[in-house]
Design an enzyme around this catalytic site. Structure first.
Site, PDB file in Angstrom:
ATOM      1  CD  GLU A   1     -14.277   2.950   1.813  1.00 39.17           C
ATOM      2  OE1 GLU A   1     -15.215   2.643   1.046  1.00 39.17           O
ATOM      3  OE2 GLU A   1     -13.163   3.327   1.395  1.00 39.17           O
TER       4      GLU A   1
ATOM      5  CD  GLU B   1      -7.490   3.434   1.935  1.00 40.37           C
ATOM      6  OE1 GLU B   1      -7.983   4.010   0.941  1.00 40.37           O
ATOM      7  OE2 GLU B   1      -8.055   2.485   2.521  1.00 40.37           O
TER       8      GLU B   1
END
Length: 323
Positions: free
Chosen positions: A153, A259
């Protein structure tokens, strides 16, 4: 003699019926691997792995594990130089015992980061801390982890690099430092950059990340893969294939859905994502972010393949049918 033959036949028939009833249920992982992919996995940690029902589903249906929290910085090095591996060790040992691949998650992330790291302002200090953390964690599990999310991220929604202690102190060079350190620590592990909202080919974050990765690879930075988290809203699956193709075109050797969860868990959305990975040759696998809605970080949205009572949903059966 006739009676003995009849008895033998009955016993044989009975034993076959019992054997049939005890066969493992259909496995999404086995079906996915049979299509040429590496794994269909899930996330877990000691709490969910020690739950008998949850563990039973993992053993039957999933071929790969990602630690949900136990390998993050706040868990592994809460104080400088003082490492704690009990949670991560539990998952790694479970995976070894049950023949599951592991995706290590995650080495460098702005979140779940101890305050002692966030407060560093000196370049040399942060470089040393970064190298020591990556090397220590990876060395502990060298040869046991198939792939690592080295950085997680690090992008804004417009495709620029996110403000973090790593970027603010070291600039873009923190990416090179992290990947070169990781490659030296475990040369056999696949090294990934992982992010969310990479679900549409033309979205700024998708193109920005892909362009940065292409540039970094050209500079010799050892990035092997891009992980797309794929946390989707209901009906949000249509762009996944195009996005995976954009990421794959960056020059990496593989991409993965890392995910996955989808609000509402519709069969159509889940099958779209599975088919997207099947149709993109560099997509090696899919990891769903949990087994049961009971333990999901988005539990109110019922995003997983098993409900709160560990019963498979229609999306589970739809995936098996699609495979």
């Amino acid at each position: 003699m006739v009676h003995l033959k009849s008895l033998a036949g009955i016993l044989l028939y009975t034993s076959l019926c019992i054997a049939s009833s005890q066969q493992a249920p259909a496995s999404i992982n086995n079906a996915f691997v049979a299509k040429g992919k590496k794994y269909f996995g899930t996330c877990a940690d000691q709490g969910t792995l020690s739950d008998g029902t949850n563990s039973g589903i993992i053993k039957a249906d999933f071929g790969q594990l990602t630690p949900e929290n136990s390998m993050k910085w706040d868990a592994t090095e809460p104080s400088q130089g003082k490492f704690s591996f009990s949670g991560a060790d539990y998952l790694v040992n479970y995976a070894a015992t049950n023949n599951k691949l592991i995706r290590g998650h995650t080495l460098v992330w702005h979140s779940q980061l101890p305050s002692w790291v966030q407060g560093i302002t000196d370049k040399n200090t942060l470089t040393s801390v970064l190298k020591n953390h990556i090397t220590t964690v990876m060395n502990r599990y060298k040869g046991k982890v198939y792939a690592w999310d080295v950085v997680n991220e690090i992008f804004n929604e417009d495709g620029t690099l996110r403000s973090s202690v790593f970027y603010n102190v070291l600039g873009e060079d923190f990416v090179r430092i992290a990947f070169e350190t990781a490659r030296a620590a475990d040369p056999q592990a696949k090294l990934y950059i992982n992010d969310y909202n990479l679900d549409s080919a033309n979205y700024g974050k998708t193109t920005g990340l892909a362009n940065h990765v292409k540039k970094w690879i050209a500079q010799g930075i050892p990035i092997d893969g891009i992980g797309s988290q794929t946390h989707l809203s209901a009906g949000g699956s249509s762009g996944v294939k195009g996005a995976l193709n954009t990421l794959a075109a960056s020059g990496v050797s593989e991409v993965a859905i890392t995910e996955l969860d989808i609000a509402g868990a519709s069969s159509n959305d889940y099958v779209n994502v599975v088919e997207a990975c099947l149709e993109v040759s560099k997509c090696v696998g899919i990891t769903v972010w949990g087994v049961s809605d009971k333990n999901s970080w988005r539990s109110a949205e019922s995003p997983l393949l098993f409900d709160g009572n560990y019963q498979p949903k229609s999306a589970y059966n739809a995936i098996l049918n699609a495979l």
